[in-house]
Write an enzyme that holds these catalytic residues in place. Structure first.
Site, mmCIF file in Angstrom:
data_model
loop_
_atom_site.group_PDB
_atom_site.id
_atom_site.type_symbol
_atom_site.label_atom_id
_atom_site.label_comp_id
_atom_site.label_asym_id
_atom_site.label_seq_id
_atom_site.Cartn_x
_atom_site.Cartn_y
_atom_site.Cartn_z
ATOM 1 N N SER A 108 -1.830 2.457 12.258
ATOM 2 C CA SER A 108 -1.225 2.313 10.934
ATOM 3 C C SER A 108 -1.661 3.466 10.042
ATOM 4 O O SER A 108 -2.752 4.022 10.209
ATOM 5 C CB SER A 108 -1.695 1.002 10.315
ATOM 6 N N SER A 109 -0.823 3.786 9.050
ATOM 7 C CA SER A 109 -1.164 4.889 8.134
ATOM 8 C C SER A 109 -2.360 4.542 7.246
ATOM 9 O O SER A 109 -2.917 5.435 6.599
ATOM 10 C CB SER A 109 0.046 5.248 7.265
ATOM 11 N N TYR A 137 -8.642 -4.090 8.203
ATOM 12 C CA TYR A 137 -7.540 -3.748 9.124
ATOM 13 C C TYR A 137 -7.670 -2.297 9.584
ATOM 14 O O TYR A 137 -7.516 -1.988 10.774
ATOM 15 C CB TYR A 137 -6.217 -3.966 8.387
ATOM 16 N N LYS A 141 -8.147 -0.722 13.355
ATOM 17 C CA LYS A 141 -7.202 0.249 13.938
ATOM 18 C C LYS A 141 -7.906 1.553 14.324
ATOM 19 O O LYS A 141 -7.584 2.154 15.351
ATOM 20 C CB LYS A 141 -6.052 0.525 12.953
ATOM 21 N N HIS A 180 5.037 -7.364 3.395
ATOM 22 C CA HIS A 180 4.981 -6.034 2.799
ATOM 23 C C HIS A 180 5.989 -5.960 1.657
ATOM 24 O O HIS A 180 6.830 -6.840 1.481
ATOM 25 C CB HIS A 180 5.290 -4.974 3.858
HETATM 26 O O1 GFB Z 1 3.757 -3.037 1.359
HETATM 27 P P1 GFB Z 1 2.468 -3.371 0.743
HETATM 28 O O2 GFB Z 1 2.073 -4.798 0.713
HETATM 29 O O3 GFB Z 1 1.338 -2.584 1.488
HETATM 30 O O4 GFB Z 1 2.458 -2.858 -0.786
HETATM 31 P P2 GFB Z 1 0.458 -1.268 1.367
HETATM 32 C C1 GFB Z 1 2.888 -1.581 -1.150
HETATM 33 C C2 GFB Z 1 2.903 -1.455 -2.667
HETATM 34 O O5 GFB Z 1 3.975 -2.252 -3.162
HETATM 35 C C3 GFB Z 1 1.635 -1.911 -3.379
HETATM 36 C C4 GFB Z 1 3.523 -3.025 -4.255
HETATM 37 O O6 GFB Z 1 1.373 -1.013 -4.433
HETATM 38 C C5 GFB Z 1 2.039 -3.277 -3.935
HETATM 39 O O7 GFB Z 1 1.316 -3.655 -5.080
HETATM 40 N N1 GFB Z 1 4.339 -4.241 -4.414
HETATM 41 C C6 GFB Z 1 5.202 -4.481 -5.441
HETATM 42 C C7 GFB Z 1 4.390 -5.295 -3.592
HETATM 43 N N2 GFB Z 1 5.751 -5.694 -5.319
HETATM 44 C C8 GFB Z 1 5.272 -6.229 -4.163
HETATM 45 C C9 GFB Z 1 5.503 -7.472 -3.500
HETATM 46 O O8 GFB Z 1 6.245 -8.342 -3.951
HETATM 47 N N3 GFB Z 1 4.862 -7.657 -2.315
HETATM 48 C C10 GFB Z 1 4.025 -6.706 -1.772
HETATM 49 N N4 GFB Z 1 3.435 -6.960 -0.601
HETATM 50 N N5 GFB Z 1 3.769 -5.536 -2.415
HETATM 51 C C11 GFB Z 1 -0.427 -2.282 3.574
HETATM 52 C C12 GFB Z 1 -1.780 -2.435 4.132
HETATM 53 O O9 GFB Z 1 -0.642 -1.564 2.415
HETATM 54 O O10 GFB Z 1 0.469 -1.530 4.358
HETATM 55 C C13 GFB Z 1 -1.810 -2.597 5.574
HETATM 56 O O11 GFB Z 1 -2.443 -3.476 3.434
HETATM 57 C C14 GFB Z 1 -0.819 -1.775 6.335
HETATM 58 O O12 GFB Z 1 -3.089 -2.289 6.012
HETATM 59 C C15 GFB Z 1 0.547 -1.777 5.700
HETATM 60 O O13 GFB Z 1 -1.267 -0.445 6.472
HETATM 61 C C16 GFB Z 1 1.510 -0.828 6.369
HETATM 62 O O14 GFB Z 1 1.269 -0.067 1.746
HETATM 63 O O15 GFB Z 1 -0.224 -1.153 0.042
#
Ligand code: GFB
Length: 307
Positions: A108-109, A137, A141, A180
């Site tokens: 993962s990135s 996580y 990885k 996500h």
């Molecule tokens: O996709 P996401 O959960 O993962 O969040 P990460 C990306 C960004 O979107 C963050 C915002 O800045 C969140 O605060 N965001 C806005 C939201 N609205 C929402 C929402 O309704 N739901 C979610 N989930 N986010 C993960 C890692 O990081 O990415 C893992 O925790 C993994 O380790 C994965 O690498 C690919 O990109 O921040």
């Protein structure tokens, strides 16, 4: 891999594993060893050893993992560390014990340091501190990458690792607490449109930058690398372009046709400020993505919500 090679895709029911399976089937492969989490707990060392003894796969795609968005990563911290360490250690070790010809580990990135220069070159691994919300996580990885490297070094195993950027597409998780950002926003905008809700909540400030890759492109890249790449160095897989979360939200709003407002909830974490992959190594090998973000969102929205 030959068309009749026995292939094991660990995690073939998940978003990534199922996309790899569909891709291989389209390419004409038809000899698969299947496991699913009900019959085989990949965290169980003996069970995994027995599975490899029985199935004897020649090729392994290690796409099984406990995954989730920023909320899940930051809540189930022990599970993200334990489950992923156990799953990948068992599968990688048994692949070695049973003489698997080639294994691909998917990372993962988020393995890169939080403040690494952008775009993220493979060489930046372990040059700084990790983003706290997904440190467990990421540590798991990184261990998987190191296992592949060291099993290659000590035992001569042909184990390679790839680091996909943020993914989306069929079989994604739409649970708002665990998912996500892309599937979460698709669902939120869709439901807000249906219910005439005046605004949609977007976590954080909207300023973090993220890169998104359709999982069908990822599967194509994995197949390409399995056939053409056998070096120790892991490879980033992405598009090489990113958007802010606000831009992503605006794009999804437009695709869904929602006319209300965005409301940023800054009590929720932003996570890493930027996570843009350097895809120079992948491009130089001859692979490039084909599905642009807007088109991918349109397809995903249609498949999930309009059928
Ligand atoms: O996709 P996401 O959960 O993962 O969040 P990460 C990306 C960004 O979107 C963050 C915002 O800045 C969140 O605060 N965001 C806005 C939201 N609205 C929402 C929402 O309704 N739901 C979610 N989930 N986010 C993960 C890692 O990081 O990415 C893992 O925790 C993994 O380790 C994965 O690498 C690919 O990109 O921040």
């Amino acid at each position: 891999m030959n068309k009749d090679s026995k292939i094991y895709i660990a995690g073939h029911r998940g978003m990534v594993g199922s996309a790899i399976l569909r891709h291989l089937q389209k390419e004409g492969f038809n000899n698969f060893a299947y496991s699913n989490s009900k019959d085989l707990d990949l965290r169980d060392q003996t069970a995994v050893a027995n599975f490899f003894e029985k199935e004897k796969p020649a090729y392994v795609f290690l796409a099984a993992a406990k995954v989730g968005g920023i909320g899940a990563n930051n809540t189930y911290r022990a599970e993200f560390l334990y489950d992923n360490l156990m799953i990948q250690s068992n599968v990688i070790h048994q692949a070695y014990v049973h003489g698997v010809e080639k294994l691909m580990f998917l990372g993962s990135s988020c393995i890169y340091p939080k403040m690494a220069p952008q775009p993220l070159k493979e060489d930046y691994l372990l040059t700084g501190s990790l983003e706290p919300t997904n440190e467990p996580y990421a540590v798991a990885k990184i261990s998987g990458i190191k296992m592949c490297e060291e099993y290659r070094f000590q035992y001569g195993c042909n184990f390679i690792s790839v680091m996909p950027t943020n993914l989306y597409g069929p079989n994604d998780n739409y649970d708002l607490k665990k998912s996500h950002v892309l599937p979460a926003l698709l669902r939120k905008f869709h439901e807000a449109k249906q219910n005439n809700t005046p605004s949609v909540e977007v976590w954080g400030t909207g300023s973090p930058l993220r890169e998104f890759l359709h999982v069908e492109d990822l599967a194509a890249a994995c197949y390409f690398l399995m056939q053409n790449y056998s070096e120790k160095e892991f490879i980033n897989i992405g598009t090489g372009t990113d958007v802010s979360i606000k831009e992503l939200a605006m794009m999804i709003k437009e695709v869904v046709g929602y006319e209300g407002e965005l409301q940023f909830d800054t009590s929720k974490p932003d996570g890493t400020p930027r996570k843009l992959m350097d895809v120079g190594r992948l491009h130089s090998l001859g692979w490039k993505h084909t599905i642009e973000l807007k088109e991918g969102i349109e397809r995903t929205y249609k498949e999930k919500f309009l059928n």
